[in-house]
Motif scaffolding. Structure first.
Motif, short mmCIF file in Angstrom:
data_model
loop_
_atom_site.label_atom_id
_atom_site.label_comp_id
_atom_site.label_asym_id
_atom_site.label_seq_id
_atom_site.Cartn_x
_atom_site.Cartn_y
_atom_site.Cartn_z
N GLU A 52 -69.82 44.23 0.40
CA GLU A 52 -68.36 43.36 -0.07
C GLU A 52 -68.50 43.37 -1.58
N ASP A 53 -69.47 43.57 -2.27
CA ASP A 53 -69.70 43.45 -3.45
C ASP A 53 -68.34 43.86 -4.03
N PRO A 54 -67.34 43.26 -4.24
CA PRO A 54 -66.17 44.63 -5.13
C PRO A 54 -66.68 45.30 -6.03
N LEU A 55 -67.47 44.59 -7.73
CA LEU A 55 -68.11 45.46 -8.77
C LEU A 55 -68.81 46.38 -7.62
N PHE A 56 -70.04 46.47 -7.17
CA PHE A 56 -70.74 46.40 -7.13
C PHE A 56 -70.20 47.94 -5.90
N HIS A 57 -69.41 48.10 -5.55
CA HIS A 57 -69.27 48.66 -4.56
C HIS A 57 -67.47 48.78 -4.89
N PRO A 58 -67.13 49.53 -5.34
CA PRO A 58 -65.27 49.24 -6.30
C PRO A 58 -64.90 50.10 -5.25
N ARG A 59 -63.67 49.23 -4.93
CA ARG A 59 -62.73 48.76 -3.96
C ARG A 59 -61.74 48.34 -4.20
N THR A 60 -60.05 48.65 -4.07
CA THR A 60 -59.13 47.44 -4.01
C THR A 60 -58.67 47.25 -2.45
N PRO A 61 -58.10 46.44 -3.70
CA PRO A 61 -57.43 44.88 -1.77
C PRO A 61 -56.59 45.94 -0.90
N VAL A 62 -55.67 47.09 -1.93
CA VAL A 62 -54.79 47.60 -1.35
C VAL A 62 -54.78 48.58 -1.57
N ASP A 63 -54.21 49.49 -0.49
CA ASP A 63 -54.84 51.52 -1.22
C ASP A 63 -53.80 52.28 -1.01
N GLY A 64 -53.21 53.23 -1.83
CA GLY A 64 -52.78 54.09 -2.48
C GLY A 64 -51.11 53.71 -1.52
N HIS B 159 -56.65 49.81 -12.44
CA HIS B 159 -55.66 48.96 -13.29
C HIS B 159 -56.49 47.31 -11.73
N LEU B 160 -55.99 48.52 -10.48
CA LEU B 160 -56.42 46.94 -9.31
C LEU B 160 -57.86 47.18 -9.36
N LYS B 161 -58.64 48.09 -8.95
CA LYS B 161 -60.01 48.15 -8.67
C LYS B 161 -60.37 47.40 -9.72
N LEU B 162 -60.06 47.24 -11.61
CA LEU B 162 -60.91 46.54 -11.92
C LEU B 162 -60.20 45.02 -11.87
N GLU B 163 -59.54 44.81 -11.36
CA GLU B 163 -59.52 43.45 -11.65
C GLU B 163 -60.00 42.57 -10.47
N HIS B 164 -60.15 43.23 -9.19
CA HIS B 164 -60.72 43.26 -7.99
C HIS B 164 -62.57 43.19 -8.46
N ALA B 165 -62.43 44.09 -8.82
CA ALA B 165 -64.23 43.91 -9.58
C ALA B 165 -64.58 42.87 -9.90
N ARG C 48 -60.91 38.39 -10.64
CA ARG C 48 -59.21 38.07 -10.83
C ARG C 48 -58.34 38.21 -9.56
N ILE C 49 -58.18 39.14 -8.83
CA ILE C 49 -57.73 38.96 -7.86
C ILE C 49 -58.30 38.98 -6.53
N GLN C 50 -58.22 38.75 -5.75
CA GLN C 50 -58.50 39.32 -4.68
C GLN C 50 -58.24 39.55 -3.17
N THR C 51 -57.03 39.15 -2.56
CA THR C 51 -56.14 39.35 -1.46
C THR C 51 -54.93 40.40 -2.13
N PRO C 52 -54.90 41.21 -0.81
CA PRO C 52 -53.37 41.96 -0.61
C PRO C 52 -52.30 41.64 -1.64
N SER C 53 -51.74 40.38 -1.46
CA SER C 53 -50.85 39.76 -2.22
C SER C 53 -51.04 39.96 -3.14
N GLU C 54 -52.77 39.53 -3.69
CA GLU C 54 -52.81 39.34 -4.85
C GLU C 54 -52.31 40.42 -5.43
N ALA C 55 -53.36 41.51 -4.72
CA ALA C 55 -52.91 43.16 -5.32
C ALA C 55 -51.84 43.27 -5.47
N LEU C 56 -51.27 43.14 -4.89
CA LEU C 56 -49.16 43.52 -4.84
C LEU C 56 -48.49 42.62 -5.74
#
Length: 397
Positions: free
Chosen positions: A333-345, A366-372, A375-383
């Motif tokens: 679940e580590d967002p940097l070591f396993h990069p992903r976005t809270p919301v997909d394409g 950009h969202l992947k970087l912010e999540h890693a 600075r953002i964590q949830t889908p609503s923050e990502a949107l």
């Protein structure tokens, strides 16, 4: 030298080989058939795999026999060398190589082999004789690796490398004469098929005793045409890794240190293996022992490219950085070591009506970087951040 069937060594060897469990019934083999090479060696050392590769020598046409056995036992026959009458019988998960005896007697065949511990044979049809004309049993007892002859090594130049691979798999000390022969003829290794060279190297770097073998290998000019000149991991580098992690990371790091990117291409490595080694090599050179000092965008790129192979990079890190990196990498679940976005394409396309294309790609990055970096964590923050990003891009036009 032949020994009777009552010999304790033969009884022990038969128990370990367990021929009754082979998919190839001994009764189907012609009189004079012998088992040679690695299975005999490993049986004597009690290190046989559950389904060992079997090498048989027969006194007659091996290809015709293999074809007949394949048809009868519902296997597959692959002709390996038509001129020398060598074929492979594949039966389920078993591989049986069958070759016509080289010479009038089995002893003649054994004298033409690479190393003395590979020049031991046991008769299968009938069972009960052990041949060791070159002194392979003595070498096994003493942990010595000795070539049968200089001429035999250069008859198939791959044998020059195979000696080092055997040292990686079995605790052996190479005789000084054999080492001198390998060094003298090292330049002939490229005469062997590149795929065979790579296969030996891949077995070597996975060997339980590969550190000693690699020390000998790097002291010889065998790999000069493909050498990377890197520093392979030491036993101390492995501290902190689990056995499963080390089993994947250490061979990759060793191969990357041994063979250059161009060398892997020349040896016809798969595209996937070439990419893994190239990425690892690149990040080893870029990060040294301070990957945390990279800019955020570079850190994200590192973890995207090395997500599966990060332990191989962690080998070069000092403690406690290595422990921290491995602990984070083990957390899926580590967002940097396993990069992903809270919301997909697809979620972005639906919520923001953004069109597929480069703009969407930049947004996802950009969202992947912010999540890693938290600075953002949830889908609503990502949107919400996605809307800000698109607004900023539009205003910059």
């Amino acid at each position: 030298m032949a020994q009777g069937s009552g010999n304790v060594l033969l009884d022990q060897l038969r128990e370990r080989l367990a021929p009754a469990q082979w998919p190839l019934p001994l009764a189907r083999l012609p009189e004079g058939t012998a088992l040679v090479g690695g299975a005999v060696r490993d049986g004597l050392l009690d290190r046989l795999q559950e389904q060992p590769d079997l090498d048989l020598v027969v006194p007659s046409d091996a290809i015709a026999l293999t074809k007949a056995l394949a048809q009868e036992l519902h296997g597959t026959c692959v002709v390996l060398d038509a001129e020398r009458s060598i074929a492979r019988l594949v039966l389920g998960g078993w591989t049986v190589d069958i070759a016509r005896q080289d010479g009038d007697r089995i002893e003649d065949d054994l004298w033409r082999r690479d190393y003395r511990l590979n020049a031991i044979a046991v008769s299968l049809q009938p069972w009960g004789e052990l041949w060791d004309p070159t002194g392979g049993l003595s070498d096994l007892q003493q942990g010595c690796l000795t070539a049968v002859s200089e001429a035999n090594l250069i008859d198939d130049p791959l044998r020059l490398l195979r000696g080092l691979r055997l040292m990686a798999e079995i605790p052996l000390t190479m005789s000084s004469q054999t080492m001198a022969w390998i060094e003298r003829h090292a330049a002939r290794l490229p005469e062997a098929a590149p795929e065979r060279i790579l296969a030996e190297l891949q077995r070597l770097v996975r060997g339980e005793h590969a550190d000693a073998a690699m020390a000998a290998l790097t002291s010889l000019p065998l790999l000069h045409p493909w050498a990377a000149g890197g520093q392979p991991p030491t036993p101390g580098n492995i501290d902190g890794l689990t056995s499963e992690e080390a089993a994947e990371a250490v061979p990759l790091a060793r191969l990357t240190a041994l063979v250059s990117d161009e060398g892997l291409s020349q040896l016809r490595a798969s595209r996937a293996l070439r990419q893994r080694c190239k990425r690892l090599r690149s990040w080893q050179q870029r990060t040294g022992q301070a990957p945390d000092a990279l800019p955020e965008s570079d850190r994200l790129q590192l973890h995207e490219e090395l997500e599966g192979d990060l332990p191989a990079l962690a080998l070069q890190l000092p403690m406690p950085e290595k422990e921290i990196w491995l602990r984070r990498w083990r957390n899926a679940e580590d967002p940097l070591f396993h990069p992903r976005t809270p919301v997909d394409g697809n979620g972005l396309l639906t919520a923001l009506e953004v069109e597929p294309g480069p703009r969407l790609g930049r947004l996802l990055h950009h969202l992947k970087l912010e999540h890693a970096f938290g600075r953002i964590q949830t889908p609503s923050e990502a949107l919400k951040e996605a809307q800000h990003f698109l607004t900023r891009e539009s205003e910059a036009l």
